[in-house]
Design a protein around this motif. Structure first.
Motif, PDB file in Angstrom:
ATOM      1  N   LYS A   1      -3.657  -7.957   0.849  1.00 25.10           N
ATOM      2  CA  LYS A   1      -3.599  -6.494   0.888  1.00 25.10           C
ATOM      3  C   LYS A   1      -2.220  -6.031   1.369  1.00 25.10           C
ATOM      4  O   LYS A   1      -1.610  -5.118   0.803  1.00 25.10           O
ATOM      5  N   TYR A   2      -1.735  -6.712   2.403  1.00 23.95           N
ATOM      6  CA  TYR A   2      -0.410  -6.390   2.965  1.00 23.95           C
ATOM      7  C   TYR A   2       0.668  -6.496   1.876  1.00 23.95           C
ATOM      8  O   TYR A   2       1.485  -5.595   1.697  1.00 23.95           O
ATOM      9  N   THR A   3       0.639  -7.601   1.108  1.00 20.23           N
ATOM     10  CA  THR A   3       1.668  -7.818   0.086  1.00 20.23           C
ATOM     11  C   THR A   3       1.595  -6.738  -0.993  1.00 20.23           C
ATOM     12  O   THR A   3       2.615  -6.186  -1.409  1.00 20.23           O
ATOM     13  N   ARG A   4       0.384  -6.434  -1.432  1.00 17.17           N
ATOM     14  CA  ARG A   4       0.239  -5.405  -2.484  1.00 17.17           C
ATOM     15  C   ARG A   4       0.693  -4.039  -1.970  1.00 17.17           C
ATOM     16  O   ARG A   4       1.323  -3.278  -2.680  1.00 17.17           O
ATOM     17  N   GLN A   5       0.340  -3.738  -0.707  1.00 14.65           N
ATOM     18  CA  GLN A   5       0.764  -2.436  -0.154  1.00 14.65           C
ATOM     19  C   GLN A   5       2.284  -2.353  -0.082  1.00 14.65           C
ATOM     20  O   GLN A   5       2.879  -1.320  -0.375  1.00 14.65           O
ATOM     21  N   ILE A   6       2.896  -3.462   0.307  1.00 15.81           N
ATOM     22  CA  ILE A   6       4.367  -3.480   0.376  1.00 15.81           C
ATOM     23  C   ILE A   6       4.948  -3.163  -1.004  1.00 15.81           C
ATOM     24  O   ILE A   6       5.845  -2.338  -1.148  1.00 15.81           O
ATOM     25  N   ILE A   7       4.419  -3.826  -2.030  1.00 13.76           N
ATOM     26  CA  ILE A   7       4.989  -3.652  -3.375  1.00 13.76           C
ATOM     27  C   ILE A   7       4.777  -2.217  -3.873  1.00 13.76           C
ATOM     28  O   ILE A   7       5.721  -1.536  -4.268  1.00 13.76           O
ATOM     29  N   TYR A   8       3.504  -1.781  -3.852  1.00  9.23           N
ATOM     30  CA  TYR A   8       3.192  -0.510  -4.517  1.00  9.23           C
ATOM     31  C   TYR A   8       3.494   0.723  -3.653  1.00  9.23           C
ATOM     32  O   TYR A   8       3.880   1.753  -4.174  1.00  9.23           O
TER      33      TYR A   8
END
Ligand SMILES: NC(=O)c1ccc[n+]([C@@H]2O[C@H](COP(=O)([O-])OP(=O)(O)OC[C@H]3O[C@@H](n4cnc5c(N)ncnc54)[C@H](O)[C@@H]3O)[C@@H](O)[C@H]2O)c1
Ligand SMILES: O=P(O)(O)OC[C@@H](O)[C@@H](O)[C@H](O)[C@H](O)CO
Length: 506
Positions: free
Chosen positions: A328-335
């Motif tokens: 979730k952290y990685t996706r939030q960072i990207i988007y």
């Protein structure tokens, strides 16, 4: 078990049916000189030339030069340039594994041992292309490099010596200029390489006619490469070799996806007809948007997520993406943070980000976090810091998770001790070795030595790290609110642990 080499190819050996093996005529001339024999070039460029040879569209081989004293050239020669490449991923939604023996490499030269063989390549009229990937450290200006060194220390120095020898051998013949295609992941790699070659030519007092020949008859291209290459499959090598039935110390692995963006005249695509064999190569007159989206989204997501994921106890990118918290952290960072920091078409960026997320989830490759952590401090500067600064400019506030990622990176070096050229340090799971630029490692060891666990001392660590202008190119304490936030996150990580801190953040 027999070793993979030409003799094995000719021996009638029964190769597994799912392995593509194709022999080319022995007399294909060497047409490319390649600086670097690493995993990436072998899984990307050399694989591409192999595809063109299979279709009789290039009909040439690659002579590989080892850019530093230690390397794989002896092994490459023992295997007559042959190696097995395994590419894995989803193709049309189906798990796919392509296995192939790559035979585009003719031989390797170690210029530290055989300088004459290296210079002989400059005399070969068939060799017209230069390829390189010498890591981001490779295209560097070494003030003290010299033509008297055999070889010069740096890659640009070696290339300058090559070009000068060629210039003299062919009496400055315009037709013998080279097409130079660097793959290093630095911005405008071709322009930078050309600048350093010309600088060294000045330093070495080489004739004006030579510099004119370099400028007018040699083409330096800017390029951007993209493929996740996971290299030698150390965890599964026994099984792989048992299935292949032969010994191969150069097995290389990577994903199916590939993209090569080359900024250069369209006419060159006739001399290098990659696209005619279906390869994903884009010839363009402006590579900047491709570079920005790749370095900021793909590499930026790696560099900003991996320190926290590694401290969390995870090992691979796949595990990170599947993890409830870190995924979730990685996706939030990207988007939520990287995309809003880039001033390019949002639809195009989101589409690229979707494909990156899918590639990160590739269940068929193991991309180790520890290998992405390598040289993190310099990668953070080019791949993540621009997103933090531009997000702030565009949105008037700091991006929370990217700011946290800076604290997570600093935390990686906590309790570390430099030993030789690396650092022995700790995560909750146990000890590990952190590899980075030696001055960076020594700096972090020194900064953490004064930490006493207090909030004030965490703030001090952040302030000292942000003040390192050699590392960031500027004093980041001047970025409003950054030192305070990084200090706060560092305090939370050291007090509550990485897990609790990320869980609170997402
Ligand atoms: N592995 C990937 O997924 C991938 C994908 C795209 C780009 N890249 C880039 O390619 C580069 C190489 O990756 P790799 O996986 O082939 O690594 P590798 O360790 O297998 O190979 C590194 C190569 O660089 C040379 N080298 C190392 N330090 C050097 C120096 N100071 N000067 C000159 N040459 C030097 C080595 O001799 C070797 O040929 C990385 O810097 C990375 O940015 C890697
Ligand atoms: O190879 P590095 O160490 O420069 O960076 C680690 C990864 O971000 C990188 O290898 C990507 O997987 C690659 O750039 C994809 O094309």
């Amino acid at each position: 078990m027999a070793t993979l080499n030409k003799e094995l190819l000719k021996s009638g050996f029964k190769f597994p049916e799912d392995l593509q093996v194709q022999e080319f005529p022995e007399n294909l001339p060497e047409r490319v000189i390649q600086f670097g024999e690493g995993n990436f070039l072998r899984a990307f460029v050399d694989w591409m030339f192999h595809q063109m040879n299979k279709n009789k569209l290039f009909n040439g081989r690659i002579v590989v030069v080892q850019p530093i004293a230690e390397g794989l050239v002896p092994r490459i020669n023992e295997q007559d340039g042959l190696y097995t490449l395994i590419l894995r991923g989803l193709k049309d939604g189906k798990p796919t594994e392509l296995k192939e023996i790559i035979s585009s490499v003719s031989r390797g030269i170690n210029p530290y041992k055989d300088w004459d063989a290296y210079l002989k390549c400059a005399e070969d009229p068939h060799i017209e292309f230069v390829i390189s990937n010498t890591t981001e450290a490779g295209i560097a200006y070494e003030k003290n490099d010299s033509l008297e060194n055999k070889p010069p220390v740096s890659y640009p120095g070696k290339l300058t010596a090559y070009l000068y020898h060629r210039f003299r051998h062919f009496n400055g013949d315009a037709a013998r200029g080279m097409v130079i295609i660097p793959c290093e992941l630095i911005d405008r790699n071709g322009d930078n390489l050309k600048r350093i070659v010309l600088q060294l030519s000045d330093d070495w007092n080489l004739p004006e006619e030579f510099k004119k020949w370099v400028k007018e008859h040699n083409i330096f291209l800017n390029t951007l490469v993209d493929r996740v290459v996971t290299g030698y499959p150390r965890d599964e090598i026994k099984d792989i070799l048992a299935k292949l039935g032969y010994e191969d110390e150069l097995v290389d692995t990577g994903e199916l996806f590939h993209l090569w963006v080359i900024e250069g005249p369209k006419e060159l695509s006739e001399r290098l007809p990659f696209t005619k064999v279906g390869l994903n190569v884009i010839w363009t007159d402006d590579m900047t948007p491709y570079r920005t989206r790749k370095v900021r989204i793909l590499n930026g997501a790696h560099t900003s997520s991996v320190p926290a994921a590694f401290l969390y106890g995870l090992e691979t990118v796949g595990e990170m993406m599947d993890h409830e918290v870190m995924g979730k952290y990685t996706r939030q960072i990207i988007y939520d943070e990287i995309i809003p920091s880039i001033d390019l078409d949002k639809g195009m960026l989101t589409e690229f980000a979707d494909s990156v997320v899918e590639r990160f989830q590739n269940p068929y490759i193991k991309h180790y976090l520890i290998s992405i952590l390598l040289n993190s401090s310099s990668k953070f500067k080019t791949r993540v810091l621009p997103s933090i600064l531009e997000y702030k400019k565009l949105n008037g506030k700091l991006p929370e998770k990217l700011t946290f990622s800076m604290a997570a990176l600093i935390a990686v070096y906590k309790d570390g001790h430099v030993e030789g050229s690396a650092m022995k340090t700790m995560r909750e799971k146990g000890e590990f070795t952190m590899k980075d630029d030696l001055p960076a490692l020594e700096f972090f060891e020194n900064v953490w030595e004064s930490f006493d666990g207090s909030k004030e001392s965490a703030a001090k660590v952040a302030e000292r790290v942000l003040a390192n202008t050699a590392m960031w190119g500027e004093d980041l304490n001047n970025v409003e609110g950054l030192a305070e936030k990084v200090g706060d996150y560092l305090y939370q990580i050291t007090k509550d642990g990485i897990k609790a801190t990320v869980e609170k953040l997402i």
